[in-house]
Design a protein around this motif. Structure first.
Motif, PDB file in Angstrom:
ATOM      1  N   GLY A   1      14.856   7.906   3.586  1.00  0.00           N
ATOM      2  CA  GLY A   1      13.699   7.339   4.256  1.00  0.00           C
ATOM      3  C   GLY A   1      13.566   5.876   3.912  1.00  0.00           C
ATOM      4  O   GLY A   1      14.011   5.433   2.841  1.00  0.00           O
ATOM      5  N   LEU A   2      12.961   5.119   4.799  1.00  0.00           N
ATOM      6  CA  LEU A   2      12.761   3.694   4.569  1.00  0.00           C
ATOM      7  C   LEU A   2      11.303   3.352   4.836  1.00  0.00           C
ATOM      8  O   LEU A   2      10.754   3.709   5.882  1.00  0.00           O
ATOM      9  CB  LEU A   2      13.657   2.861   5.486  1.00  0.00           C
ATOM     10  N   ASP A   3      10.653   2.687   3.869  1.00  0.00           N
ATOM     11  CA  ASP A   3       9.253   2.271   4.001  1.00  0.00           C
ATOM     12  C   ASP A   3       9.144   0.785   3.716  1.00  0.00           C
ATOM     13  O   ASP A   3       9.749   0.270   2.761  1.00  0.00           O
ATOM     14  CB  ASP A   3       8.380   3.041   3.012  1.00  0.00           C
ATOM     15  N   LEU A   4       8.336   0.100   4.523  1.00  0.00           N
ATOM     16  CA  LEU A   4       8.035  -1.311   4.329  1.00  0.00           C
ATOM     17  C   LEU A   4       6.526  -1.471   4.284  1.00  0.00           C
ATOM     18  O   LEU A   4       5.797  -0.772   5.018  1.00  0.00           O
ATOM     19  CB  LEU A   4       8.616  -2.163   5.461  1.00  0.00           C
ATOM     20  N   GLY A   5       6.032  -2.382   3.435  1.00  0.00           N
ATOM     21  CA  GLY A   5       4.592  -2.524   3.315  1.00  0.00           C
ATOM     22  C   GLY A   5       4.162  -3.872   2.790  1.00  0.00           C
ATOM     23  O   GLY A   5       4.984  -4.741   2.453  1.00  0.00           O
ATOM     24  N   TYR A   6       2.852  -4.007   2.727  1.00  0.00           N
ATOM     25  CA  TYR A   6       2.212  -5.235   2.224  1.00  0.00           C
ATOM     26  C   TYR A   6       1.140  -4.832   1.220  1.00  0.00           C
ATOM     27  O   TYR A   6       0.423  -3.835   1.423  1.00  0.00           O
ATOM     28  CB  TYR A   6       1.584  -6.014   3.378  1.00  0.00           C
ATOM     29  N   GLN A   7       1.030  -5.597   0.131  1.00  0.00           N
ATOM     30  CA  GLN A   7       0.003  -5.333  -0.871  1.00  0.00           C
ATOM     31  C   GLN A   7      -0.810  -6.588  -1.149  1.00  0.00           C
ATOM     32  O   GLN A   7      -0.245  -7.646  -1.439  1.00  0.00           O
ATOM     33  CB  GLN A   7       0.626  -4.842  -2.179  1.00  0.00           C
ATOM     34  N   TYR A   8      -2.130  -6.425  -1.046  1.00  0.00           N
ATOM     35  CA  TYR A   8      -3.070  -7.467  -1.484  1.00  0.00           C
ATOM     36  C   TYR A   8      -3.688  -6.986  -2.786  1.00  0.00           C
ATOM     37  O   TYR A   8      -4.133  -5.836  -2.879  1.00  0.00           O
ATOM     38  CB  TYR A   8      -4.154  -7.682  -0.431  1.00  0.00           C
ATOM     39  N   ALA A   9      -3.716  -7.838  -3.780  1.00  0.00           N
ATOM     40  CA  ALA A   9      -4.218  -7.412  -5.090  1.00  0.00           C
ATOM     41  C   ALA A   9      -5.126  -8.463  -5.702  1.00  0.00           C
ATOM     42  O   ALA A   9      -4.897  -9.674  -5.564  1.00  0.00           O
ATOM     43  CB  ALA A   9      -3.050  -7.125  -6.038  1.00  0.00           C
TER      44      ALA A   9
ATOM     45  N   ASN B   1      -8.320  -4.484  -8.177  1.00  0.00           N
ATOM     46  CA  ASN B   1      -8.324  -3.797  -6.893  1.00  0.00           C
ATOM     47  C   ASN B   1      -7.004  -4.043  -6.170  1.00  0.00           C
ATOM     48  O   ASN B   1      -6.466  -5.160  -6.204  1.00  0.00           O
ATOM     49  CB  ASN B   1      -9.475  -4.290  -6.013  1.00  0.00           C
ATOM     50  N   TYR B   2      -6.508  -2.987  -5.503  1.00  0.00           N
ATOM     51  CA  TYR B   2      -5.249  -3.061  -4.782  1.00  0.00           C
ATOM     52  C   TYR B   2      -5.428  -2.436  -3.400  1.00  0.00           C
ATOM     53  O   TYR B   2      -5.999  -1.354  -3.268  1.00  0.00           O
ATOM     54  CB  TYR B   2      -4.146  -2.315  -5.531  1.00  0.00           C
ATOM     55  N   LEU B   3      -4.930  -3.112  -2.379  1.00  0.00           N
ATOM     56  CA  LEU B   3      -4.955  -2.595  -1.018  1.00  0.00           C
ATOM     57  C   LEU B   3      -3.530  -2.656  -0.470  1.00  0.00           C
ATOM     58  O   LEU B   3      -2.918  -3.728  -0.444  1.00  0.00           O
ATOM     59  CB  LEU B   3      -5.895  -3.407  -0.125  1.00  0.00           C
ATOM     60  N   GLU B   4      -3.026  -1.505  -0.063  1.00  0.00           N
ATOM     61  CA  GLU B   4      -1.637  -1.410   0.406  1.00  0.00           C
ATOM     62  C   GLU B   4      -1.586  -0.801   1.797  1.00  0.00           C
ATOM     63  O   GLU B   4      -2.231   0.216   2.062  1.00  0.00           O
ATOM     64  CB  GLU B   4      -0.822  -0.554  -0.565  1.00  0.00           C
ATOM     65  N   ALA B   5      -0.800  -1.413   2.676  1.00  0.00           N
ATOM     66  CA  ALA B   5      -0.536  -0.870   4.005  1.00  0.00           C
ATOM     67  C   ALA B   5       0.974  -0.764   4.170  1.00  0.00           C
ATOM     68  O   ALA B   5       1.707  -1.698   3.817  1.00  0.00           O
ATOM     69  CB  ALA B   5      -1.120  -1.766   5.092  1.00  0.00           C
ATOM     70  N   SER B   6       1.439   0.377   4.698  1.00  0.00           N
ATOM     71  CA  SER B   6       2.883   0.568   4.821  1.00  0.00           C
ATOM     72  C   SER B   6       3.205   1.385   6.053  1.00  0.00           C
ATOM     73  O   SER B   6       2.371   2.133   6.573  1.00  0.00           O
ATOM     74  CB  SER B   6       3.456   1.256   3.577  1.00  0.00           C
ATOM     75  N   ILE B   7       4.443   1.235   6.502  1.00  0.00           N
ATOM     76  CA  ILE B   7       4.961   2.032   7.603  1.00  0.00           C
ATOM     77  C   ILE B   7       6.372   2.451   7.232  1.00  0.00           C
ATOM     78  O   ILE B   7       7.110   1.693   6.605  1.00  0.00           O
ATOM     79  CB  ILE B   7       4.943   1.251   8.940  1.00  0.00           C
TER      80      ILE B   7
ATOM     81  N   ALA C   1       0.633   4.430   6.254  1.00  0.00           N
ATOM     82  CA  ALA C   1      -0.368   4.735   5.226  1.00  0.00           C
ATOM     83  C   ALA C   1      -1.190   3.497   4.906  1.00  0.00           C
ATOM     84  O   ALA C   1      -0.691   2.363   4.945  1.00  0.00           O
ATOM     85  CB  ALA C   1       0.302   5.248   3.955  1.00  0.00           C
ATOM     86  N   LEU C   2      -2.450   3.740   4.581  1.00  0.00           N
ATOM     87  CA  LEU C   2      -3.362   2.698   4.106  1.00  0.00           C
ATOM     88  C   LEU C   2      -4.028   3.247   2.851  1.00  0.00           C
ATOM     89  O   LEU C   2      -4.661   4.304   2.896  1.00  0.00           O
ATOM     90  CB  LEU C   2      -4.408   2.362   5.166  1.00  0.00           C
ATOM     91  N   VAL C   3      -3.871   2.545   1.710  1.00  0.00           N
ATOM     92  CA  VAL C   3      -4.346   3.052   0.421  1.00  0.00           C
ATOM     93  C   VAL C   3      -5.081   1.951  -0.336  1.00  0.00           C
ATOM     94  O   VAL C   3      -4.580   0.816  -0.432  1.00  0.00           O
ATOM     95  CB  VAL C   3      -3.173   3.553  -0.455  1.00  0.00           C
TER      96      VAL C   3
END
Length: 398
Positions: A364-372, A349-355, A330-332
């Motif tokens: 379920g397991l999700d890992l991601g990165y957030q730039y804020a 502003n927040y930008l999140e990418a996860s898999i 996901a990209l949000v």
């Protein structure tokens, strides 16, 4: 007035039950059903211009929903919610270069209402519920996107009556539902908070051991003059993966601090494209606005001047999620804008990418990165932060 409305709903349900034929009632057995959607979250901010945000925060966020089916068409619905109740704790909080685990973690009864379905197209309910306004706090993909929407746009802690009507079901033009509710802020014992409990009105907390008139806020007026309306549609023949929602909420000013009605507007679109049996992509967008946010509360400046805070809040979300069998990515992007007449605040502003991946047994397991680009509390200026996100989730029914 609230109790009268609830009694009318109950009497209607009883009358309906009495009219059921023996054939309709045959074969029905009272039973309990439920489902859980729980997540163990980790937010590790490794770089930030706000030193208080650096570090790792662990918390539990989610809910357990239960339905007690008493008779055909009649049930009691409950939802127990789990989340931290400290200011900002459900989004990583302020670990102060350390590790904080389950700080101010709490639980409370988010939903407790009687539901009556006189037929398949109509649902009526009365009790404690979440108002039918916006949808992202229910189902945004990603890791923190849904949590942030829950913090900003969800209208919960309300007591009243409501209903939903499926007024159009056509193979060509889709299915459309209209939902409506009249309510007031719930100040009954049902609003009690469990585990972490604080008396009103510590600004470090987002909820207290029980709602009171003293805490103020919109719809906290003891009257049923607050309402929400929502229009939903999906299952279009010409666009099978398309759905929409339009909603409106209006809340009276709280007796303690408010001076004007709070109005909220929301619009959401979703489209899922199925490329094959294994591949599908979901595109989603939602925009929410509140005018006279928080009921235009009274405010005293540093110079001792009495005024009001006229605030317009805009919260926007745009994103996509792609699934391949049990895998998802996901990209949000989310933006939170608050225009105020005094003490102006910058736009975040927040930008999140996860898999993520379903790993079996409902887990379920999700890992991601957030730039804020987010508010630095001490300066009211914007600062940049970078964080690693993780969520171990479990979803299951019973």
């Amino acid at each position: 007035m609230i109790m009268t409305s609830l009694r009318n709903l109950a009497f209607g349900a009883i009358a309906s039950l009495g009219a059921l034929t023996t054939a309709q009632a045959q074969g029905f057995t009272p039973h309990v059903s439920g489902e859980a959607d729980l997540g163990l979250y980790s937010v590790s901010t490794y770089k930030s211009q706000d030193p208080a945000r650096r570090g790792t925060s662990l918390f539990l966020f989610g809910e357990v929903a239960t339905g007690f089916h008493i008779a055909p068409g009649l049930s009691l619905q409950t939802v127990v919610a789990f989340e931290p109740i400290g200011e900002g704790d459900a989004l990583g909080g302020f670990p102060m270069d350390g590790v904080i685990g389950f700080r101010r973690q709490s639980a409370f009864l988010e939903v407790f209402f009687a539901e009556w379905k006189p037929d398949e197209a109509l649902t009526l309910y009365g009790g404690r519920f979440v108002a039918p306004f916006s949808r992202g706090h229910h189902d945004f993909p990603g890791i923190l996107a849904r949590v942030r929407a829950h913090e900003v746009q969800m209208i919960g802690d309300v007591m009243g009556v409501g209903g939903a009507w499926n007024f159009l079901a056509d193979p060509r033009f889709g299915e459309h539902d209209i939902s409506a509710a009249a309510f007031t802020l719930d100040r009954s014992f049902l609003s009690s908070t469990w585990l972490t409990r604080r008396r009103c009105c510590d600004e470090r907390y987002e909820r207290y051991n029980r709602n009171t008139e003293q805490q103020g806020g919109p719809s906290n007026n003891g009257q049923m003059d607050n309402f929400a309306l929502s229009l939903d549609g999906d299952k279009f023949d010409f666009a099978p993966g398309l759905s929409y929602q339009l909603s409106l909420v209006s809340r009276a000013a709280g007796k303690e601090d408010g001076t004007a009605r709070d109005w909220g507007y929301s619009g959401a679109l979703r489209y899922e494209q199925r490329w094959s049996a294994a591949h599908r992509t979901l595109f989603f967008a939602e925009a929410v606005q509140f005018r006279n946010a928080e009921g235009r509360p009274q405010f005293e400046t540093d110079d001792g001047v009495e005024t009001t805070i006229a605030e317009r809040r805009n919260f926007s979300t745009l994103g996509a999620q792609h699934r391949i069998d049990d895998w998802r990515g996901a990209l949000v992007w989310q933006q939170y804008q608050r225009k105020r007449s005094v003490d102006s605040l910058p736009t975040e502003n927040y930008l999140e990418a996860s898999i993520g991946r379903d790993i079996g047994g409902g887990f379920g397991l999700d890992l991601g990165y957030q730039y804020a680009r987010q508010l630095i509390e001490d300066t009211n200026q914007l600062g940049t932060s970078h964080a690693v996100l993780a969520r171990l989730s479990w979803r299951g029914g019973f």
